[in-house]
Write a protein that holds these residues in place. Structure first.
Motif, PDB file in Angstrom:
ATOM      1  N   HIS A   1      -4.612  10.396  -4.788  1.00 17.01           N
ATOM      2  CA  HIS A   1      -3.865  11.520  -4.226  1.00 17.01           C
ATOM      3  C   HIS A   1      -2.555  11.043  -3.600  1.00 17.01           C
ATOM      4  CE1 HIS A   1      -3.051  15.384  -2.429  1.00 17.01           C
ATOM      5  NE2 HIS A   1      -3.039  14.860  -1.209  1.00 17.01           N
ATOM      6  N   TRP A   2      -2.623   9.926  -2.872  1.00 18.15           N
ATOM      7  CA  TRP A   2      -1.416   9.346  -2.286  1.00 18.15           C
ATOM      8  C   TRP A   2      -0.412   8.994  -3.380  1.00 18.15           C
ATOM      9  CZ3 TRP A   2       0.232   8.628   2.665  1.00 18.15           C
ATOM     10  CH2 TRP A   2      -0.698   8.832   3.695  1.00 18.15           C
ATOM     11  N   PHE A   3      -0.908   8.394  -4.458  1.00 20.87           N
ATOM     12  CA  PHE A   3      -0.019   7.981  -5.540  1.00 20.87           C
ATOM     13  C   PHE A   3       0.686   9.181  -6.170  1.00 20.87           C
ATOM     14  CE2 PHE A   3       0.296   7.491 -10.226  1.00 20.87           C
ATOM     15  CZ  PHE A   3       1.427   6.691 -10.242  1.00 20.87           C
ATOM     16  N   GLN A   4      -0.073  10.234  -6.457  1.00 20.24           N
ATOM     17  CA  GLN A   4       0.523  11.415  -7.083  1.00 20.24           C
ATOM     18  C   GLN A   4       1.618  12.020  -6.206  1.00 20.24           C
ATOM     19  OE1 GLN A   4      -2.879  13.892  -7.847  1.00 20.24           O
ATOM     20  NE2 GLN A   4      -3.637  12.593  -9.508  1.00 20.24           N
ATOM     21  N   ARG A   5       1.353  12.084  -4.908  1.00 20.01           N
ATOM     22  CA  ARG A   5       2.342  12.659  -3.997  1.00 20.01           C
ATOM     23  C   ARG A   5       3.581  11.761  -3.894  1.00 20.01           C
ATOM     24  NH1 ARG A   5      -0.011  15.127   1.473  1.00 20.01           N
ATOM     25  NH2 ARG A   5       2.174  15.798   1.483  1.00 20.01           N
ATOM     26  N   PHE A   6       3.358  10.449  -3.818  1.00 17.38           N
ATOM     27  CA  PHE A   6       4.484   9.521  -3.721  1.00 17.38           C
ATOM     28  C   PHE A   6       5.323   9.547  -4.996  1.00 17.38           C
ATOM     29  CE2 PHE A   6       5.712   4.896  -4.460  1.00 17.38           C
ATOM     30  CZ  PHE A   6       6.938   5.030  -3.831  1.00 17.38           C
ATOM     31  N   GLN A   7       4.675   9.499  -6.137  1.00 24.49           N
ATOM     32  CA  GLN A   7       5.407   9.493  -7.410  1.00 24.49           C
ATOM     33  C   GLN A   7       6.207  10.778  -7.585  1.00 24.49           C
ATOM     34  OE1 GLN A   7       3.274   9.808 -11.209  1.00 24.49           O
ATOM     35  NE2 GLN A   7       4.342   7.946 -11.867  1.00 24.49           N
ATOM     36  N   LEU A   8       5.591  11.915  -7.261  1.00 20.69           N
ATOM     37  CA  LEU A   8       6.297  13.192  -7.387  1.00 20.69           C
ATOM     38  C   LEU A   8       7.494  13.241  -6.452  1.00 20.69           C
ATOM     39  CD1 LEU A   8       6.444  16.043  -8.562  1.00 20.69           C
ATOM     40  CD2 LEU A   8       4.905  16.806  -6.728  1.00 20.69           C
TER      41      LEU A   8
ATOM     42  N   LEU B   1      12.667   4.833   1.612  1.00 18.65           N
ATOM     43  CA  LEU B   1      12.612   3.897   0.483  1.00 18.65           C
ATOM     44  C   LEU B   1      13.025   4.563  -0.821  1.00 18.65           C
ATOM     45  CD1 LEU B   1      11.739   0.865   0.252  1.00 18.65           C
ATOM     46  CD2 LEU B   1      11.235   1.947   2.440  1.00 18.65           C
ATOM     47  N   ASP B   2      12.880   5.884  -0.915  1.00 18.56           N
ATOM     48  CA  ASP B   2      13.318   6.590  -2.114  1.00 18.56           C
ATOM     49  C   ASP B   2      14.807   6.365  -2.331  1.00 18.56           C
ATOM     50  OD1 ASP B   2      10.742   7.481  -1.845  1.00 18.56           O
ATOM     51  OD2 ASP B   2      11.244   9.596  -1.574  1.00 18.56           O
ATOM     52  N   GLN B   3      15.578   6.449  -1.249  1.00 13.80           N
ATOM     53  CA  GLN B   3      17.017   6.221  -1.334  1.00 13.80           C
ATOM     54  C   GLN B   3      17.321   4.793  -1.766  1.00 13.80           C
ATOM     55  OE1 GLN B   3      19.179   7.326   2.212  1.00 13.80           O
ATOM     56  NE2 GLN B   3      21.062   6.294   1.566  1.00 13.80           N
ATOM     57  N   VAL B   4      16.594   3.838  -1.214  1.00 11.12           N
ATOM     58  CA  VAL B   4      16.790   2.430  -1.577  1.00 11.12           C
ATOM     59  C   VAL B   4      16.545   2.227  -3.063  1.00 11.12           C
ATOM     60  CG1 VAL B   4      15.843   0.104  -1.334  1.00 11.12           C
ATOM     61  CG2 VAL B   4      16.278   1.484   0.694  1.00 11.12           C
TER      62      VAL B   4
ATOM     63  N   THR C   1       0.848  -1.187   0.000  1.00 14.13           N
ATOM     64  CA  THR C   1       0.000   0.000   0.000  1.00 14.13           C
ATOM     65  C   THR C   1       0.884   1.238   0.000  1.00 14.13           C
ATOM     66  OG1 THR C   1      -0.111  -0.088   2.412  1.00 14.13           O
ATOM     67  CG2 THR C   1      -1.906  -1.132   1.195  1.00 14.13           C
ATOM     68  N   LEU C   2       0.405   2.287  -0.653  1.00  9.64           N
ATOM     69  CA  LEU C   2       1.221   3.479  -0.865  1.00  9.64           C
ATOM     70  C   LEU C   2       1.687   4.108   0.443  1.00  9.64           C
ATOM     71  CD1 LEU C   2      -0.885   5.051  -3.747  1.00  9.64           C
ATOM     72  CD2 LEU C   2       1.360   3.991  -3.943  1.00  9.64           C
TER      73      LEU C   2
ATOM     74  N   LEU D   1       6.096  -1.181  -8.712  1.00 10.63           N
ATOM     75  CA  LEU D   1       5.382  -0.574  -7.600  1.00 10.63           C
ATOM     76  C   LEU D   1       3.894  -0.492  -7.916  1.00 10.63           C
ATOM     77  CD1 LEU D   1       7.897   2.365  -7.046  1.00 10.63           C
ATOM     78  CD2 LEU D   1       7.726   0.313  -5.642  1.00 10.63           C
ATOM     79  N   MET D   2       3.094  -0.336  -6.882  1.00 11.69           N
ATOM     80  CA  MET D   2       1.641  -0.307  -7.034  1.00 11.69           C
ATOM     81  C   MET D   2       1.134   1.135  -7.069  1.00 11.69           C
ATOM     82  SD  MET D   2      -0.959  -2.610  -7.044  1.00 11.69           S
ATOM     83  CE  MET D   2      -0.712  -3.968  -5.895  1.00 11.69           C
ATOM     84  N   ARG D   3       0.263   1.401  -8.036  1.00 13.93           N
ATOM     85  CA  ARG D   3      -0.404   2.701  -8.057  1.00 13.93           C
ATOM     86  C   ARG D   3      -1.447   2.824  -6.956  1.00 13.93           C
ATOM     87  NH1 ARG D   3      -0.761   1.847 -13.749  1.00 13.93           N
ATOM     88  NH2 ARG D   3       0.669   3.192 -14.925  1.00 13.93           N
ATOM     89  N   GLY D   4      -2.046   1.705  -6.617  1.00 16.25           N
ATOM     90  CA  GLY D   4      -3.120   1.736  -5.640  1.00 16.25           C
ATOM     91  C   GLY D   4      -4.472   1.876  -6.301  1.00 16.25           C
ATOM     92  N   SER D   5      -5.501   1.989  -5.491  1.00 14.18           N
ATOM     93  CA  SER D   5      -6.868   2.094  -5.991  1.00 14.18           C
ATOM     94  C   SER D   5      -7.179   3.536  -6.389  1.00 14.18           C
ATOM     95  CB  SER D   5      -7.856   1.644  -4.911  1.00 14.18           C
ATOM     96  OG  SER D   5      -7.767   2.495  -3.783  1.00 14.18           O
ATOM     97  N   ARG D   6      -8.342   3.746  -6.983  1.00 17.98           N
ATOM     98  CA  ARG D   6      -8.746   5.100  -7.349  1.00 17.98           C
ATOM     99  C   ARG D   6      -8.853   5.999  -6.132  1.00 17.98           C
ATOM    100  NH1 ARG D   6     -13.616   4.013 -11.788  1.00 17.98           N
ATOM    101  NH2 ARG D   6     -12.296   3.002 -13.370  1.00 17.98           N
TER     102      ARG D   6
END
Length: 301
Positions: free
Chosen positions: A60-67, A33-36, A25-26, A51-56
């Motif tokens: 918001h979590w996905f966009q923040r994590f990816q950025l 983990l970014d460093q890893v 889960t995101l 990696l998992m995008r997650g559910s719809r």
């Protein structure tokens, strides 16, 4: 099937990728983990990190994590480029051995991060079965995802030549790497690794000896040094496990009708029995339960 095919495609020179998965889960993807992930992509040019995008509902979590992840990788890549340029200036050299520009090199790095949508369990299991290694996140670790791969849920079917007979299948466990000392509460992955007792399948880097990448300083030192040492060991062991898995599978396909890890070709019945025994070993342990009890006792007190 299309997801698996896309993940397993060979590169431009025909080299198969090594798949590192972290389908968690995101919310479990801590900035450490970014460093890893960056250091893993640099350490293994054949690495594909899934990696998992997650559910719809988690968009918001996905966009923040990816950025956040892309920003970190871009910053580290730029620092590395500047360091290389500085070294060239000190040596009165010019240019670079690579035919790629800095931006092209960064783009290729980011392209080796692959994102998949949340999947029904059957399809999710098929994707996990194609990984070379599972990455247990920290400071919030996994449990079920590690067990799904490790418990032998993944039969490998190899088409044998007609002179040998029908297709043969083996049990394929997907190993994982974890960092028990960096877990926040419960160290499920570390407990599983201890019970499995096979460092070619499950490794808690908190218990392994230092390698050439470490500086030899004392492990009891607190702070950033311990984190950096642990991450270096995590990346090193992840690459080792992935290479071991890839070599094992190659040897399997090249040596029909032999066995893998000493296990003969297995029927579905044997596969289910092995899965039951491993599940009993993993889920029957009371170590993690006791750790939870101690944690809640401290809270109550």
């Amino acid at each position: 099937a299309s997801v698996i095919k896309a993940l397993s495609e060979k590169d431009d020179v025909g080299v198969s990728p090594r798949l590192y998965g972290s389908l968690q889960t995101l919310m479990k993807h801590h900035p450490l983990l970014d460093q890893v992930l960056y250091e893993l992509l640099v350490a293994d040019p054949q690495a594909i990190v899934v990696l998992m995008r997650g559910s719809r509902q988690q968009a918001h979590w996905f966009q923040r994590f990816q950025l956040r992840l892309y920003d970190y990788i871009s910053t580290r890549h730029q620092q590395q480029q500047q360091h290389q340029q500085h070294l060239l200036m000190e040596r009165n050299a010019s240019g670079t051995d690579s035919h790629l520009t800095a931006q092209e090199d960064l783009d290729r790095l980011l392209q080796r991060l692959r994102w998949i949508d949340a999947l029904p369990h059957r399809q999710y299991s098929r994707v996990v079965c194609h990984f070379d290694v599972n990455l247990d996140p920290f400071i919030f670790g996994g449990g079920v995802t590690l067990c799904d791969g490790l418990a032998g849920h993944c039969p490998v079917v190899v088409d044998a030549p007609s002179s040998i007979g029908p297709a043969h299948d083996w049990l394929r466990s997907i190993g994982f790497v974890t960092a028990g000392r960096l877990q926040s509460v419960h160290r499920i992955g570390a407990g599983i690794a201890q019970h499995v007792g096979d460092t070619d399948l499950a490794v808690d880097v908190s218990t392994v000896q230092k390698g050439p990448a470490d500086d030899g300083s004392d492990e009891s030192i607190d702070g950033v040094d311990v984190i950096d040492q642990t991450i270096a060991a995590y990346v090193r062991e992840a690459v080792r496990l992935a290479k071991t898995a890839q070599q094992r599978d190659t040897a399997l396909r090249d040596s029909l009708p032999s066995s893998i890890d000493g296990r003969p070709s297995a029927s579905l019945t044997t596969w289910k029995e092995t899965r039951r025994r491993v599940d009993d070993l993993i889920y029957g342990s009371t170590v993690v339960l006791a750790e939870y009890v101690r944690f809640f006792q401290r809270i109550v007190q």
